[in-house]
Design an enzyme around this catalytic site. Structure first.
Site, PDB file in Angstrom:
ATOM      1  N   CYS A 129       0.988  -1.005  -0.188  1.00  0.00           N
ATOM      2  CA  CYS A 129       0.159  -0.033   0.155  1.00  0.00           C
ATOM      3  C   CYS A 129       0.680   1.464  -0.268  1.00  0.00           C
ATOM      4  O   CYS A 129       0.141   2.071  -0.269  1.00  0.00           O
ATOM      5  CB  CYS A 129      -1.049   0.070   1.050  1.00  0.00           C
ATOM      6  SG  CYS A 129      -1.619  -1.635   1.200  1.00  0.00           S
ATOM      7  N   HIS A 265      -3.025   6.999   2.158  1.00  0.00           N
ATOM      8  CA  HIS A 265      -3.975   5.552   1.855  1.00  0.00           C
ATOM      9  C   HIS A 265      -5.539   5.470   2.581  1.00  0.00           C
ATOM     10  O   HIS A 265      -5.849   5.752   3.250  1.00  0.00           O
ATOM     11  CB  HIS A 265      -2.519   4.472   2.545  1.00  0.00           C
ATOM     12  CG  HIS A 265      -3.370   3.259   2.022  1.00  0.00           C
ATOM     13  ND1 HIS A 265      -3.878   2.445   0.516  1.00  0.00           N
ATOM     14  CD2 HIS A 265      -3.151   1.786   2.842  1.00  0.00           C
ATOM     15  CE1 HIS A 265      -4.368   1.010   0.999  1.00  0.00           C
ATOM     16  NE2 HIS A 265      -3.732   0.980   1.968  1.00  0.00           N
ATOM     17  N   ASN A 296     -10.654  -0.763   0.308  1.00  0.00           N
ATOM     18  CA  ASN A 296      -9.009  -0.363   0.094  1.00  0.00           C
ATOM     19  C   ASN A 296      -8.310  -0.916  -0.925  1.00  0.00           C
ATOM     20  O   ASN A 296      -8.163  -2.303  -1.262  1.00  0.00           O
ATOM     21  CB  ASN A 296      -8.919  -1.322   1.286  1.00  0.00           C
ATOM     22  CG  ASN A 296      -6.448  -1.173   1.412  1.00  0.00           C
ATOM     23  OD1 ASN A 296      -6.104  -0.857   0.370  1.00  0.00           O
ATOM     24  ND2 ASN A 296      -6.540  -2.122   2.747  1.00  0.00           N
TER      25      ASN A 296
HETATM   26  C1  COA Z   1     -10.140  -4.721   9.841  1.00  0.00           C
HETATM   27  C2  COA Z   1     -10.819  -3.797  10.924  1.00  0.00           C
HETATM   28  C3  COA Z   1     -11.367  -2.798  10.227  1.00  0.00           C
HETATM   29  C4  COA Z   1     -11.511  -4.393  11.505  1.00  0.00           C
HETATM   30  O1  COA Z   1     -12.207  -3.293  12.897  1.00  0.00           O
HETATM   31  P1  COA Z   1     -11.405  -3.957  14.536  1.00  0.00           P
HETATM   32  O2  COA Z   1     -12.792  -2.824  15.180  1.00  0.00           O
HETATM   33  O3  COA Z   1     -10.131  -3.782  14.550  1.00  0.00           O
HETATM   34  O4  COA Z   1     -12.135  -5.121  14.606  1.00  0.00           O
HETATM   35  P2  COA Z   1     -11.625  -6.399  15.715  1.00  0.00           P
HETATM   36  O5  COA Z   1     -11.693  -7.228  15.569  1.00  0.00           O
HETATM   37  O6  COA Z   1     -11.218  -5.805  17.128  1.00  0.00           O
HETATM   38  O7  COA Z   1     -12.854  -7.110  15.816  1.00  0.00           O
HETATM   39  C5  COA Z   1     -14.098  -6.330  16.568  1.00  0.00           C
HETATM   40  C6  COA Z   1     -15.100  -7.383  16.922  1.00  0.00           C
HETATM   41  O8  COA Z   1     -15.796  -7.384  15.773  1.00  0.00           O
HETATM   42  C7  COA Z   1     -15.798  -8.602  15.209  1.00  0.00           C
HETATM   43  N1  COA Z   1     -15.649  -8.996  14.268  1.00  0.00           N
HETATM   44  C8  COA Z   1     -14.608  -8.718  13.395  1.00  0.00           C
HETATM   45  N2  COA Z   1     -14.260  -9.586  11.659  1.00  0.00           N
HETATM   46  C9  COA Z   1     -15.835  -8.675  11.281  1.00  0.00           C
HETATM   47  C10 COA Z   1     -17.054  -8.418  10.723  1.00  0.00           C
HETATM   48  N3  COA Z   1     -16.435  -8.704   9.665  1.00  0.00           N
HETATM   49  N4  COA Z   1     -18.549  -8.149  10.664  1.00  0.00           N
HETATM   50  C11 COA Z   1     -18.672  -8.348  12.045  1.00  0.00           C
HETATM   51  N5  COA Z   1     -17.924  -8.556  13.005  1.00  0.00           N
HETATM   52  C12 COA Z   1     -16.613  -8.689  12.556  1.00  0.00           C
HETATM   53  C13 COA Z   1     -14.826  -9.684  16.393  1.00  0.00           C
HETATM   54  O9  COA Z   1     -14.999 -10.869  15.881  1.00  0.00           O
HETATM   55  C14 COA Z   1     -14.271  -8.764  17.673  1.00  0.00           C
HETATM   56  O10 COA Z   1     -15.786  -9.626  17.905  1.00  0.00           O
HETATM   57  P3  COA Z   1     -15.332  -9.315  19.555  1.00  0.00           P
HETATM   58  O11 COA Z   1     -15.578  -7.895  20.201  1.00  0.00           O
HETATM   59  O12 COA Z   1     -16.859 -10.191  19.734  1.00  0.00           O
HETATM   60  O13 COA Z   1     -14.499  -9.984  19.759  1.00  0.00           O
HETATM   61  C15 COA Z   1      -9.582  -2.481  11.200  1.00  0.00           C
HETATM   62  O14 COA Z   1      -8.994  -3.571  12.721  1.00  0.00           O
HETATM   63  C16 COA Z   1      -8.458  -2.491  10.690  1.00  0.00           C
HETATM   64  O15 COA Z   1      -8.923  -1.651   9.569  1.00  0.00           O
HETATM   65  N6  COA Z   1      -7.618  -2.689  10.062  1.00  0.00           N
HETATM   66  C17 COA Z   1      -6.057  -1.650   9.335  1.00  0.00           C
HETATM   67  C18 COA Z   1      -7.003  -2.627   8.264  1.00  0.00           C
HETATM   68  C19 COA Z   1      -5.759  -2.376   7.337  1.00  0.00           C
HETATM   69  O16 COA Z   1      -4.757  -1.133   6.983  1.00  0.00           O
HETATM   70  N7  COA Z   1      -5.017  -3.035   6.813  1.00  0.00           N
HETATM   71  C20 COA Z   1      -4.131  -2.744   6.091  1.00  0.00           C
HETATM   72  C21 COA Z   1      -3.519  -1.794   5.673  1.00  0.00           C
HETATM   73  S1  COA Z   1      -2.432  -1.234   3.971  1.00  0.00           S
END
Ligand code: COA
Length: 340
Positions: A129, A265, A296
């Site tokens: 990215c 990004h 993304n």
């Molecule tokens: C991926 C992303 C959106 C997830 O969001 P988050 O708030 O961190 O979510 P978490 O992984 O902490 O999960 C929170 C809760 O949602 C749940 N969950 C995860 N994915 C889910 C989905 N697709 N739908 C519903 N619930 C989901 C998890 O199980 C967790 O439940 P719990 O609290 O009961 O354990 C976020 O972490 C993110 O954007 N990360 C960076 C992404 C990025 O920059 N990537 C590439 C860089 S190039």
């Protein structure tokens, strides 16, 4: 140039334009719009959760027979035309991508050939990215160093090929598309110093599930889909990338008030908003939120978002924009540019 008799032979060095700038932007978005509802057919999630946690409403996926090269050619042709150049004027093509699925040769040589830049130097770079901002930095230095006069920098991805549609931690995130810029000589500085680096200690925070040998030798081969430690990346992006963006602003001798736009990004709208807050961007600075209907798109996200801001007629043309790319590696790069 002849050298004095008896003196050791010296290499003749080149020097290029005093300054460089982005001359034009082009973009290509595949036709098919994929809604959150469609994503949720294969994962236990909801439209509401995806919108709230990532800011994504829909993304585009390329057709099965539409390749990274096809998308890149479309974006590049537009950028070259908008720069007022002929394809033969392009001296070098830099392609940032992680989804050109040939180990060799590069996508860049084929793209150069297909747009008619038949003698251009051509290479792919792998900085995920961050790849587009890495490419801008390399191209600017090439123009100023004299190894090229016009460089095409393309960010392109077909992430739908590497996304496991049943993995709820990534299935909703990624999209496909291509963005391109032409970088050439300028009378004044149009591209600021790049602040870049990497953190290989977090090498496995975003990676493919296996390498090619793992895929070949497994009893039950699993396609090398992308996996991601979402929270690790999220925290790193918010806490470490905001200071990096600030350093790029400082290195250019500018303040937030001087900016017309912030084009980070497009990884997660919460990351974008947190960065904008930490940078204390004033209200007049346009913030790219292309993620809402692009998802993304990794290396393509910054040029796609740039093209969108310019197309929306937000009066940012000719203004200064702070760019930052960050992702797998982990790798990052930021710079201020003057928008075409
Ligand atoms: C991926 C992303 C959106 C997830 O969001 P988050 O708030 O961190 O979510 P978490 O992984 O902490 O999960 C929170 C809760 O949602 C749940 N969950 C995860 N994915 C889910 C989905 N697709 N739908 C519903 N619930 C989901 C998890 O199980 C967790 O439940 P719990 O609290 O009961 O354990 C976020 O972490 C993110 O954007 N990360 C960076 C992404 C990025 O920059 N990537 C590439 C860089 S190039």
């Amino acid at each position: 140039m002849s050298q004095p008799a008896g003196a050791p032979a010296r290499i003749t060095a080149t020097s290029g334009a005093r300054h460089s700038r982005i001359l034009s932007v082009g973009a290509y978005r595949p036709e098919r719009v994929v809604t959150n509802a469609e994503i949720c057919e294969l994962i236990d999630s909801s439209d509401e959760w995806i919108r709230e946690r990532s800011g994504i409403i829909s993304r585009r996926w390329a057709a099965a027979d539409e390749s990274v090269v096809d998308m890149a050619v479309a974006a590049a042709a537009t950028a070259v035309e908008r720069a007022g150049l002929a394809p033969g004027d392009v001296d070098a093509v830099i392609v940032a991508t992680i989804t050109h699925l040939y180990q060799t040769p590069s996508a860049a040589t084929l793209i150069a050939h297909r747009i008619g830049a038949s003698r251009a130097a051509a290479l792919d770079i792998s900085a995920a990215c961050a790849g587009f901002c890495y490419g801008v930095s390399l191209a600017s230095d090439m123009v100023r160093g004299g190894s090229a006069r016009h460089v095409l920098v393309i960010g392109v991805e077909k992430l739908s090929d590497l996304t496991d549609r049943t993995d709820r931690s990534t299935a909703f995130l990624f999209g496909d598309g291509a963005g391109a810029v032409v970088i050439g000589p300028s009378e004044h500085p149009g591209i600021g110093p790049t602040v870049w680096g990497s953190d290989g200690a977090k090498w496995d925070a975003i990676t493919t599930r296996t390498d090619w040998l793992g895929y070949r030798d497994a009893e039950e081969p699993v396609w090398p889909y992308l996996t991601m430690a979402g929270q690790t990346v999220f925290r790193w992006a918010v806490w470490e990338m905001s200071p990096t963006a600030q350093k790029a602003l400082d290195a250019a001798g500018l303040a937030a008030d001087d900016l017309a736009a912030f084009i980070p990004h497009q990884a997660n709208v919460r990351i974008i908003d947190a960065m904008a807050k930490r940078l204390a961007l004033p209200g007049h600075v346009r913030i790219a939120r292309d993620i809402a209907d692009s998802g993304n798109t990794s290396a393509a996200s910054v040029p796609l978002a740039m093209d969108r801001l310019l197309a929306d007629g937000d009066a940012v043309s000719g203004g200064l924009a702070l760019l930052i790319g960050f992702g797998a590696g982990l790798a990052y790069a930021a710079q201020v540019v003057e928008l075409p």
